[in-house]
Design a protein around this motif. Structure first.
Motif, mmCIF file in Angstrom:
data_model
loop_
_atom_site.group_PDB
_atom_site.id
_atom_site.type_symbol
_atom_site.label_atom_id
_atom_site.label_comp_id
_atom_site.label_asym_id
_atom_site.label_seq_id
_atom_site.Cartn_x
_atom_site.Cartn_y
_atom_site.Cartn_z
ATOM 1 N N GLU A 31 0.798 -1.225 0.000
ATOM 2 C CA GLU A 31 0.000 0.000 0.000
ATOM 3 C C GLU A 31 0.829 1.273 0.000
ATOM 4 O O GLU A 31 0.482 2.245 -0.644
ATOM 5 C CB GLU A 31 -0.945 0.010 1.200
ATOM 6 N N GLU A 32 1.917 1.263 0.727
ATOM 7 C CA GLU A 32 2.673 2.500 0.876
ATOM 8 C C GLU A 32 3.744 2.702 -0.175
ATOM 9 O O GLU A 32 3.970 3.818 -0.615
ATOM 10 C CB GLU A 32 3.297 2.561 2.267
ATOM 11 N N ALA A 33 4.416 1.624 -0.588
ATOM 12 C CA ALA A 33 5.582 1.840 -1.447
ATOM 13 C C ALA A 33 5.731 0.821 -2.567
ATOM 14 O O ALA A 33 6.797 0.724 -3.157
ATOM 15 C CB ALA A 33 6.842 1.835 -0.593
ATOM 16 N N GLY A 34 4.700 0.073 -2.892
ATOM 17 C CA GLY A 34 4.816 -0.902 -3.972
ATOM 18 C C GLY A 34 5.031 -0.232 -5.321
ATOM 19 O O GLY A 34 4.456 0.818 -5.603
ATOM 20 N N SER A 35 5.863 -0.834 -6.149
ATOM 21 C CA SER A 35 6.074 -0.321 -7.507
ATOM 22 C C SER A 35 4.778 -0.467 -8.299
ATOM 23 O O SER A 35 4.011 -1.405 -8.083
ATOM 24 C CB SER A 35 7.174 -1.117 -8.214
ATOM 25 N N ILE A 36 4.554 0.439 -9.234
ATOM 26 C CA ILE A 36 3.331 0.421 -10.025
ATOM 27 C C ILE A 36 3.679 0.150 -11.477
ATOM 28 O O ILE A 36 4.562 0.798 -12.047
ATOM 29 C CB ILE A 36 2.574 1.760 -9.890
ATOM 30 N N PHE A 37 2.981 -0.801 -12.070
ATOM 31 C CA PHE A 37 3.122 -1.136 -13.481
ATOM 32 C C PHE A 37 1.769 -0.946 -14.144
ATOM 33 O O PHE A 37 0.729 -1.208 -13.534
ATOM 34 C CB PHE A 37 3.610 -2.576 -13.648
ATOM 35 N N VAL A 38 1.795 -0.495 -15.391
ATOM 36 C CA VAL A 38 0.562 -0.232 -16.130
ATOM 37 C C VAL A 38 0.630 -0.968 -17.453
ATOM 38 O O VAL A 38 1.552 -0.755 -18.245
ATOM 39 C CB VAL A 38 0.373 1.283 -16.388
ATOM 40 N N LYS A 39 -0.355 -1.847 -17.688
ATOM 41 C CA LYS A 39 -0.470 -2.515 -18.980
ATOM 42 C C LYS A 39 -1.560 -1.795 -19.761
ATOM 43 O O LYS A 39 -2.660 -1.583 -19.260
ATOM 44 C CB LYS A 39 -0.845 -3.987 -18.812
ATOM 45 N N ALA A 85 5.092 -8.769 -17.687
ATOM 46 C CA ALA A 85 4.472 -8.484 -16.393
ATOM 47 C C ALA A 85 4.705 -9.640 -15.427
ATOM 48 O O ALA A 85 5.013 -9.422 -14.248
ATOM 49 C CB ALA A 85 2.976 -8.217 -16.568
ATOM 50 N N HIS A 86 4.592 -10.861 -15.916
ATOM 51 C CA HIS A 86 4.822 -12.034 -15.064
ATOM 52 C C HIS A 86 6.256 -12.044 -14.531
ATOM 53 O O HIS A 86 6.484 -12.324 -13.347
ATOM 54 C CB HIS A 86 4.521 -13.322 -15.828
ATOM 55 N N LYS A 87 7.217 -11.719 -15.371
ATOM 56 C CA LYS A 87 8.618 -11.661 -14.928
ATOM 57 C C LYS A 87 8.796 -10.616 -13.830
ATOM 58 O O LYS A 87 9.525 -10.834 -12.866
ATOM 59 C CB LYS A 87 9.542 -11.334 -16.105
ATOM 60 N N GLU A 88 8.137 -9.481 -13.984
ATOM 61 C CA GLU A 88 8.242 -8.424 -12.973
ATOM 62 C C GLU A 88 7.616 -8.870 -11.654
ATOM 63 O O GLU A 88 8.145 -8.577 -10.578
ATOM 64 C CB GLU A 88 7.582 -7.131 -13.470
ATOM 65 N N ILE A 89 6.505 -9.596 -11.722
ATOM 66 C CA ILE A 89 5.834 -10.080 -10.515
ATOM 67 C C ILE A 89 6.713 -11.097 -9.782
ATOM 68 O O ILE A 89 6.805 -11.077 -8.554
ATOM 69 C CB ILE A 89 4.461 -10.678 -10.860
ATOM 70 N N VAL A 90 7.377 -11.974 -10.539
ATOM 71 C CA VAL A 90 8.277 -12.948 -9.919
ATOM 72 C C VAL A 90 9.415 -12.222 -9.205
ATOM 73 O O VAL A 90 9.801 -12.595 -8.092
ATOM 74 C CB VAL A 90 8.823 -13.943 -10.970
ATOM 75 N N PHE A 91 9.922 -11.163 -9.825
ATOM 76 C CA PHE A 91 11.023 -10.387 -9.244
ATOM 77 C C PHE A 91 10.560 -9.581 -8.030
ATOM 78 O O PHE A 91 11.274 -9.462 -7.038
ATOM 79 C CB PHE A 91 11.620 -9.461 -10.305
ATOM 80 N N ASP A 92 9.359 -8.988 -8.116
ATOM 81 C CA ASP A 92 8.844 -8.126 -7.047
ATOM 82 C C ASP A 92 7.376 -8.450 -6.775
ATOM 83 O O ASP A 92 6.481 -7.873 -7.394
ATOM 84 C CB ASP A 92 8.993 -6.660 -7.444
ATOM 85 N N PRO A 93 7.093 -9.367 -5.847
ATOM 86 C CA PRO A 93 5.709 -9.751 -5.580
ATOM 87 C C PRO A 93 4.866 -8.661 -4.924
ATOM 88 O O PRO A 93 3.648 -8.816 -4.805
ATOM 89 C CB PRO A 93 5.847 -10.978 -4.664
ATOM 90 N N ASP A 94 5.470 -7.544 -4.511
ATOM 91 C CA ASP A 94 4.719 -6.451 -3.889
ATOM 92 C C ASP A 94 4.282 -5.373 -4.876
ATOM 93 O O ASP A 94 3.799 -4.317 -4.468
ATOM 94 C CB ASP A 94 5.553 -5.790 -2.784
ATOM 95 N N LEU A 95 4.427 -5.608 -6.163
ATOM 96 C CA LEU A 95 4.076 -4.576 -7.143
ATOM 97 C C LEU A 95 2.572 -4.509 -7.388
ATOM 98 O O LEU A 95 1.835 -5.439 -7.110
ATOM 99 C CB LEU A 95 4.820 -4.798 -8.456
ATOM 100 N N TRP A 96 2.166 -3.368 -7.905
ATOM 101 C CA TRP A 96 0.786 -3.141 -8.331
ATOM 102 C C TRP A 96 0.743 -3.301 -9.848
ATOM 103 O O TRP A 96 1.683 -2.886 -10.548
ATOM 104 C CB TRP A 96 0.358 -1.716 -8.007
ATOM 105 N N LEU A 97 -0.351 -3.849 -10.370
ATOM 106 C CA LEU A 97 -0.532 -3.944 -11.816
ATOM 107 C C LEU A 97 -1.913 -3.421 -12.163
ATOM 108 O O LEU A 97 -2.931 -3.950 -11.691
ATOM 109 C CB LEU A 97 -0.375 -5.384 -12.303
ATOM 110 N N VAL A 98 -1.929 -2.364 -12.945
ATOM 111 C CA VAL A 98 -3.172 -1.761 -13.422
ATOM 112 C C VAL A 98 -3.258 -2.034 -14.909
ATOM 113 O O VAL A 98 -2.278 -1.845 -15.639
ATOM 114 C CB VAL A 98 -3.183 -0.232 -13.169
#
Length: 114
Positions: A31-39, A85-98
């Motif tokens: 919630e506070e500092a997760g990386s944000i990715f946008v598809k 996106a899947h590769k990024e999630i494996v690397f950082d499970p705390d990310l946001w995906l919109v």
């Protein structure tokens, strides 16, 4: 001070939907500092994945976060965007995906100059 990730994502979704696009939260991160990715899906076989721009960019006034395309081409297939996106999630499970579905390919975020 940087805006919390959950607030930024909420505002991004509202901004996209107000402009006539379809936006949805696909993955909730920290919630506070997760990386944000946008598809972005143009619904015509073209898509893009945006992620945080390298830290070397100076933020212009009024800009909270800068994003960059995560592939060399401007547009890729939706499958290629999903795989990245899947590769990024494996690397950082705390990310946001919109995910934004917009035939015009609008991202509704600030993109760093190349």
């Amino acid at each position: 001070m940087r805006l919390r990730s959950d607030f930024f994502v909420s505002a991004l979704i509202r901004r996209a939907e107000t402009a006539g696009a379809v936006a949805m939260l696909r993955r909730r991160g920290s919630e506070e500092a997760g990386s944000i990715f946008v598809k972005i899906d143009r619904l015509d076989g073209r898509a893009a994945l945006l992620g945080p721009a390298p830290q070397s960019f100076d933020l212009p006034d009024g800009v909270d976060r800068l994003f960059a395309r995560l592939h060399a081409e401007e547009w890729v297939t939706p499958l290629e965007a999903e795989e990245r996106a899947h590769k990024e999630i494996v690397f950082d499970p705390d990310l946001w995906l919109v995910e934004i579905e917009d035939r015009d390919g609008r991202s509704f975020v600030d993109i760093a100059a190349a």
